[in-house]
Design a protein around this motif. Structure first.
Motif, PDB file in Angstrom:
ATOM      1  N   HIS A 162      -4.928 -18.758   7.025  1.00  0.00           N
ATOM      2  CA  HIS A 162      -5.640 -19.534   8.053  1.00  0.00           C
ATOM      3  C   HIS A 162      -6.128 -18.643   9.189  1.00  0.00           C
ATOM      4  CE1 HIS A 162      -3.384 -22.735   5.969  1.00  0.00           C
ATOM      5  NE2 HIS A 162      -4.370 -23.515   6.354  1.00  0.00           N
ATOM      6  N   ALA A 163      -6.240 -17.330   8.904  1.00  0.00           N
ATOM      7  CA  ALA A 163      -6.746 -16.355   9.874  1.00  0.00           C
ATOM      8  C   ALA A 163      -5.920 -16.338  11.155  1.00  0.00           C
ATOM      9  CB  ALA A 163      -8.218 -16.641  10.198  1.00  0.00           C
ATOM     10  N   VAL A 164      -4.610 -16.500  11.004  1.00  0.00           N
ATOM     11  CA  VAL A 164      -3.682 -16.450  12.133  1.00  0.00           C
ATOM     12  C   VAL A 164      -2.843 -15.185  12.005  1.00  0.00           C
ATOM     13  CG1 VAL A 164      -1.705 -17.572  13.250  1.00  0.00           C
ATOM     14  CG2 VAL A 164      -3.606 -18.954  12.374  1.00  0.00           C
ATOM     15  N   HIS A 165      -2.649 -14.479  13.113  1.00  0.00           N
ATOM     16  CA  HIS A 165      -1.876 -13.234  13.106  1.00  0.00           C
ATOM     17  C   HIS A 165      -0.384 -13.539  13.021  1.00  0.00           C
ATOM     18  CE1 HIS A 165      -0.503  -9.227  14.176  1.00  0.00           C
ATOM     19  NE2 HIS A 165       0.196  -9.740  15.168  1.00  0.00           N
ATOM     20  N   PRO A 166       0.323 -13.057  11.959  1.00  0.00           N
ATOM     21  CA  PRO A 166       1.770 -13.289  11.868  1.00  0.00           C
ATOM     22  C   PRO A 166       2.559 -12.130  12.471  1.00  0.00           C
ATOM     23  CG  PRO A 166       0.969 -12.463   9.779  1.00  0.00           C
ATOM     24  CD  PRO A 166      -0.220 -12.473  10.717  1.00  0.00           C
ATOM     25  N   SER A 167       3.635 -12.428  13.160  1.00  0.00           N
ATOM     26  CA  SER A 167       4.522 -11.391  13.676  1.00  0.00           C
ATOM     27  C   SER A 167       5.963 -11.802  13.398  1.00  0.00           C
ATOM     28  CB  SER A 167       4.302 -11.168  15.180  1.00  0.00           C
ATOM     29  OG  SER A 167       4.609 -12.343  15.910  1.00  0.00           O
ATOM     30  N   ARG A 168       6.855 -10.817  13.447  1.00  0.00           N
ATOM     31  CA  ARG A 168       8.262 -11.044  13.088  1.00  0.00           C
ATOM     32  C   ARG A 168       9.132 -10.491  14.207  1.00  0.00           C
ATOM     33  NH1 ARG A 168      12.335 -13.351  11.025  1.00  0.00           N
ATOM     34  NH2 ARG A 168      13.380 -12.669   9.119  1.00  0.00           N
ATOM     35  N   LEU A 169      10.282 -11.087  14.464  1.00  0.00           N
ATOM     36  CA  LEU A 169      11.186 -10.547  15.469  1.00  0.00           C
ATOM     37  C   LEU A 169      11.552  -9.112  15.118  1.00  0.00           C
ATOM     38  CD1 LEU A 169      13.748 -13.370  16.358  1.00  0.00           C
ATOM     39  CD2 LEU A 169      11.481 -12.930  17.277  1.00  0.00           C
ATOM     40  N   ALA A 170      11.634  -8.254  16.129  1.00  0.00           N
ATOM     41  CA  ALA A 170      11.953  -6.851  15.909  1.00  0.00           C
ATOM     42  C   ALA A 170      13.421  -6.684  15.533  1.00  0.00           C
ATOM     43  CB  ALA A 170      11.656  -6.046  17.176  1.00  0.00           C
ATOM     44  N   HIS A 171      13.764  -5.469  15.085  1.00  0.00           N
ATOM     45  CA  HIS A 171      15.153  -5.162  14.767  1.00  0.00           C
ATOM     46  C   HIS A 171      15.998  -5.268  16.031  1.00  0.00           C
ATOM     47  CE1 HIS A 171      14.250  -4.025  10.692  1.00  0.00           C
ATOM     48  NE2 HIS A 171      13.311  -3.190  11.113  1.00  0.00           N
ATOM     49  N   GLY A 172      17.245  -5.506  15.826  1.00  0.00           N
ATOM     50  CA  GLY A 172      18.154  -5.743  16.949  1.00  0.00           C
ATOM     51  C   GLY A 172      19.010  -6.949  16.618  1.00  0.00           C
ATOM     52  N   VAL A 173      18.426  -7.900  15.914  1.00  0.00           N
ATOM     53  CA  VAL A 173      19.193  -9.011  15.370  1.00  0.00           C
ATOM     54  C   VAL A 173      19.859  -8.508  14.096  1.00  0.00           C
ATOM     55  CG1 VAL A 173      19.080 -11.346  14.420  1.00  0.00           C
ATOM     56  CG2 VAL A 173      17.581 -10.709  16.315  1.00  0.00           C
ATOM     57  N   PRO A 174      21.177  -8.566  14.001  1.00  0.00           N
ATOM     58  CA  PRO A 174      21.866  -7.973  12.845  1.00  0.00           C
ATOM     59  C   PRO A 174      21.516  -8.645  11.533  1.00  0.00           C
ATOM     60  CG  PRO A 174      23.381  -9.311  14.133  1.00  0.00           C
ATOM     61  CD  PRO A 174      22.115  -9.201  14.929  1.00  0.00           C
ATOM     62  N   LEU A 175      21.373  -7.843  10.467  1.00  0.00           N
ATOM     63  CA  LEU A 175      21.077  -8.364   9.146  1.00  0.00           C
ATOM     64  C   LEU A 175      22.226  -9.262   8.682  1.00  0.00           C
ATOM     65  CD1 LEU A 175      19.023  -8.218   6.829  1.00  0.00           C
ATOM     66  CD2 LEU A 175      20.419  -6.396   5.837  1.00  0.00           C
ATOM     67  N   GLY A 176      21.870 -10.427   8.209  1.00  0.00           N
ATOM     68  CA  GLY A 176      22.879 -11.383   7.777  1.00  0.00           C
ATOM     69  C   GLY A 176      23.399 -12.261   8.897  1.00  0.00           C
ATOM     70  N   GLY A 177      22.882 -12.051  10.124  1.00  0.00           N
ATOM     71  CA  GLY A 177      23.356 -12.824  11.269  1.00  0.00           C
ATOM     72  C   GLY A 177      22.613 -14.134  11.433  1.00  0.00           C
ATOM     73  N   GLU A 178      23.088 -14.951  12.365  1.00  0.00           N
ATOM     74  CA  GLU A 178      22.464 -16.234  12.684  1.00  0.00           C
ATOM     75  C   GLU A 178      22.037 -16.187  14.145  1.00  0.00           C
ATOM     76  OE1 GLU A 178      23.149 -17.944   8.867  1.00  0.00           O
ATOM     77  OE2 GLU A 178      21.932 -18.647  10.555  1.00  0.00           O
ATOM     78  N   LEU A 179      20.812 -16.598  14.435  1.00  0.00           N
ATOM     79  CA  LEU A 179      20.260 -16.474  15.782  1.00  0.00           C
ATOM     80  C   LEU A 179      21.106 -17.154  16.851  1.00  0.00           C
ATOM     81  CD1 LEU A 179      16.399 -16.896  15.324  1.00  0.00           C
ATOM     82  CD2 LEU A 179      17.696 -14.816  15.694  1.00  0.00           C
ATOM     83  N   GLU A 180      21.670 -18.314  16.524  1.00  0.00           N
ATOM     84  CA  GLU A 180      22.394 -19.047  17.556  1.00  0.00           C
ATOM     85  C   GLU A 180      23.660 -18.318  18.014  1.00  0.00           C
ATOM     86  OE1 GLU A 180      23.677 -22.341  14.382  1.00  0.00           O
ATOM     87  OE2 GLU A 180      24.562 -22.693  16.346  1.00  0.00           O
ATOM     88  N   TYR A 181      24.129 -17.297  17.243  1.00  0.00           N
ATOM     89  CA  TYR A 181      25.332 -16.553  17.611  1.00  0.00           C
ATOM     90  C   TYR A 181      25.028 -15.168  18.183  1.00  0.00           C
ATOM     91  CZ  TYR A 181      27.431 -20.228  14.792  1.00  0.00           C
ATOM     92  OH  TYR A 181      27.802 -21.451  14.299  1.00  0.00           O
ATOM     93  N   VAL A 182      23.759 -14.788  18.255  1.00  0.00           N
ATOM     94  CA  VAL A 182      23.373 -13.492  18.801  1.00  0.00           C
ATOM     95  C   VAL A 182      23.383 -13.571  20.327  1.00  0.00           C
ATOM     96  CG1 VAL A 182      21.501 -11.796  18.951  1.00  0.00           C
ATOM     97  CG2 VAL A 182      21.986 -12.932  16.776  1.00  0.00           C
ATOM     98  N   ASP A 183      23.890 -12.518  20.983  1.00  0.00           N
ATOM     99  CA  ASP A 183      23.934 -12.541  22.443  1.00  0.00           C
ATOM    100  C   ASP A 183      22.524 -12.536  23.027  1.00  0.00           C
ATOM    101  OD1 ASP A 183      24.266  -9.463  21.635  1.00  0.00           O
ATOM    102  OD2 ASP A 183      23.273  -9.583  23.578  1.00  0.00           O
ATOM    103  N   ARG A 184      22.404 -13.039  24.237  1.00  0.00           N
ATOM    104  CA  ARG A 184      21.080 -13.234  24.846  1.00  0.00           C
ATOM    105  C   ARG A 184      20.297 -11.943  25.013  1.00  0.00           C
ATOM    106  NH1 ARG A 184      21.338 -17.916  29.526  1.00  0.00           N
ATOM    107  NH2 ARG A 184      22.223 -19.570  28.244  1.00  0.00           N
TER     108      ARG A 184
END
Length: 203
Positions: A162-184
């Motif tokens: 749909h001609a929309v630019h996709p981006s992804r969160l950068a590294h820093g969030v641990p692999l296998g982790g869950e966002l709600e448990y990552v520190d702010r």
């Protein structure tokens, strides 16, 4: 033979994540011995929440109204759309970052073995939203798990279609982790340093 009220209470408490038989027993006894008034408030709040909280028709987040406060706000940047797996992930990003765009909540992630495909995640609805032409960047904030990564690549393909630019969160969030448990701090850094998703998935 019909279970006693105490047995029914203990069994009902086991619906909560991480609560087994022993934990449910402790909770039930605590409420009955020391927190009967708190138990009444809990029962009333739970009953009202289950009855009145549905999903926003625009972003699929939990909402008491047809449109949630975020989607109905005129102060948000409609060109930025952040896709998350769950309402808890949306809240984590909202509290940890200065993001002023809008959200789309998948309520899950692609998992063919569990019968969860694009339809179950509302991706047809997301495609319609991208087709409207207002979204310029799709920020993919799925969790860094195997299913989360597969979902991220599917979303990136959908965005590019749909001609929309996709981006992804950068590294820093641990692999296998869950966002709600990552520190702010970690989540805020990862969100601010997001990068473009490569066209080919990693081998």
């Amino acid at each position: 033979m019909t279970a006693s009220l105490l047995e029914q209470l203990i069994d009902a408490l086991r619906v909560l994540p991480g609560v087994g038989q022993k934990s449910a027993q402790r909770m039930a006894y605590h409420v009955l011995e020391r927190q009967r008034e708190g138990g009444r408030r809990l029962a009333e709040a739970l009953a009202q929440a289950v009855e009145r909280i549905g999903h926003c028709r625009r972003c699929r987040d939990f909402s008491e109204t047809d449109l949630c406060p975020t989607c109905s706000s005129g102060a948000r940047d409609a060109q930025l759309l952040c896709v998350v797996e769950s309402p808890a992930d949306r809240l984590a990003i909202e509290q940890a970052t200065g993001f002023r765009g809008l959200y789309f909540v998948l309520q899950g992630r692609l998992s063919p073995l569990d019968g969860i495909g694009p339809r179950e995640l509302g991706l047809d609805q997301l495609a319609q939203r991208l087709a409207e032409g207002e979204v310029q960047e799709l920020i993919v904030a799925t969790n860094p798990t195997v299913e989360g990564e597969a979902t991220a690549h599917y979303l990136a393909q959908l965005a590019r279609a749909h001609a929309v630019h996709p981006s992804r969160l950068a590294h820093g969030v641990p692999l296998g982790g869950e966002l709600e448990y990552v520190d702010r701090g970690t989540l805020s850094h990862a969100f601010g340093s997001r990068s473009e998703i490569p066209k080919e998935p990693p081998r």
